[in-house]
Design an enzyme around this catalytic site. Structure first.
Site, PDB file in Angstrom:
ATOM      1  N   ARG A 183       0.816  -1.327   0.122  1.00 48.83           N
ATOM      2  CA  ARG A 183      -0.075   0.002  -0.043  1.00 48.83           C
ATOM      3  C   ARG A 183       0.779   1.110  -0.044  1.00 48.83           C
ATOM      4  NH1 ARG A 183      -3.790  -2.508  -1.763  1.00 48.83           N
ATOM      5  NH2 ARG A 183      -5.226  -3.631  -0.512  1.00 48.83           N
ATOM      6  N   HIS A 188       0.848  -0.428 -10.463  1.00 42.55           N
ATOM      7  CA  HIS A 188       0.113  -1.243  -9.700  1.00 42.55           C
ATOM      8  C   HIS A 188      -0.435  -2.420 -10.540  1.00 42.55           C
ATOM      9  CE1 HIS A 188      -3.317  -1.174  -6.278  1.00 42.55           C
ATOM     10  NE2 HIS A 188      -2.832  -2.244  -6.680  1.00 42.55           N
TER      11      HIS A 188
END
Lengths: 311, 311
Positions: free
Chosen positions: B226, B274
């Site tokens: 994250r 990502h």
């Protein structure tokens, strides 16, 4: 009285090996004085490499062993006055280093990392999600110790791995094929081909235009084996047409690869400078230390060269 | 009569999923007619994603299930007229993809591949032979399913792996530490740190200047977890001084990462968009096909959402 070790492997290797050897000696509990130059009559052990600084071993009258840093001793066995026990290097790190190089480069191509490494330009390129490893067939040509170890490491990461060897072999976890017909089948649809064959008259130019054409379109070639295994012109032609996406090459017909060679400038080629299976100073130093410990304890040396056979 | 499936996950996903779904249906032996648009009264199953093309499920009177493409259904459960069974996606490829991303990037930094990828300039740089994996300590922060799987894959490649979690866990093959004191010890001398923690008030900015300073000089940070786990300013400062060698980051406080963000232009940062743990069309398509097979056979659906709990 410390044990006297002469580091006679040449001044280029001294900075690389000085600290790792000192560490390995300390780890083995050996009290050693090591220098590049020494009075031959005082030397207990010689650490050597082809092209090293001793040309006549006759004055090394109390020397208990000559410990070679490389596996090959063909340029050492015939040196003048060398009657002391001679040990070659068997570096346990060599197979591990090869597995790391092969797995690292297979994953690099599999993940498409180069586009991210090369293009840090603010463009968020998330359109191309790579497949997972189990959808990426990899073929290893050559099932010796290195090929088998690389194939099994890739299989543990879920790559479907086909291994090929000249004579039939069985390697757990791999689909193993052999012989000329097996070679064609091993290449059919392969997305990554890794070359780990020995160089012989039969394997020279083994990866030629016809065999590249059996691979999956847009595939990858990784060669940490021997330069002449690949037909260089056929490889460049396949990269130019997009038949292959990329080749990562660690070995070449001429090394260092000449600056003008087309591999250097080609966007589809990554040249690495013969690093896949180099002797590593820390692990090699531990082998040297272990042999000195053995010599001091009167135990037989590891990897002692049989002069009748020459290796 | 073929089974009618409406692909209502939106036009952006249609090109990515059309072929993999067709392949998965064929593999499962299902006779399916799939289209992005259909008369609601004729539809047997809906393939859906948040933001998809259906706003009212009431007219889907014969629909046996709504099959969501993502794991999260918080933007789906409340849609008008949705009384049909709703299934979320549990993609078995997600953990595998994460392991491949982490192992690939650890090996890339371990082998120093970037210098070769970026500098194909005719210079034979074989002066820096990398150490072997067993001399490269790696620390994984977070020992959930993803962290444990990544740590074990790295340990199988001989990396000495330390894993850290908030509460004590045991993962075979890893040195496992826990709690605040364990975190300091886990970072001490780590050459590679991989962040796979959940984002909570406690883990925000967890990797700050003080904790980076515990790592080995010239170390690497990999963050596929994250974005806010890292104090971005501290990371950039450590890269600027050479305290850290490189950071490979897949997640960010704002995504897509804005083009003006200093991460993009920094030579010590690799931004990946990502991609470490994306849903993969082929494996997700097989989950969809399996659920349709179950629906047709009258068997219970996989991953059916409990509306009372909302997931």
């Amino acid at each position: 009285m410390p044990i006297t070790v002469q580091f006679a492997a040449g001044p280029k290797l001294w900075p690389e090996y000085q600290a790792p050897l000192a560490a390995a000696f300390a780890e083995a509990g050996l009290d050693i004085a090591m220098t590049p130059e020494a009075d031959p009559a005082t030397v207990d052990y010689v650490v050597f490499a082809p092209g090293g600084t001793i040309t006549d071993f006759a004055p090394y009258t109390r020397c208990k062993a000559v410990l070679n840093l490389w596996a090959g001793v063909e340029r050492v066995v015939g040196l003048a006055g060398l009657t002391q026990p001679l040990c070659r290097m068997v570096d346990p790190a060599l197979t591990e280093g090869m597995v790391e190089y092969v797995v690292g480069n297979v994953l690099r191509h599999h993940l498409g990392l180069d586009q991210h490494i090369r293009h840090q330009d603010g463009v968020w390129r998330n359109n191309l999600v790579p497949p997972i490893a189990r959808e990426r067939p990899v073929t290893i040509l050559g099932l010796g110790e290195l090929g088998a170890a690389c194939g099994q490491a890739l299989a543990r990461l879920n790559f479907p791995v086909t291994g090929w060897s000249r004579t039939p072999k069985e390697v757990p976890g791999l689909r193993c094929l052999a012989g000329p017909a097996g070679l064609e089948a091993a290449l059919d649809g392969a997305q990554v081909v890794v070359l780990l064959l020995p160089l012989t008259a039969e394997t020279e130019n083994l990866l030629n235009a016809g065999r590249i054409a059996r691979m999956a379109r847009g595939g990858f070639v990784i060669n940490p084996g021997r330069g002449p295994l690949i037909d260089d012109a056929a490889l460049l032609a396949a990269l130019d047409t997009g038949r292959l996406a990329h080749a990562t090459l660690d070995v070449f017909r001429t090394e260092p690869l000449p600056p003008a060679h087309p591999f250097w400038g080609h966007p589809g080629v990554t040249v690495t400078p013969h690093i896949a299976a180099d002797t590593r100073a820390p692990s090699a130093s531990r082998v040297i230390a272990e042999n000195i410990r053995r010599g001091e304890a009167g135990e037989p040396f590891l990897y002692r060269v049989d002069r009748a056979r020459g290796y």
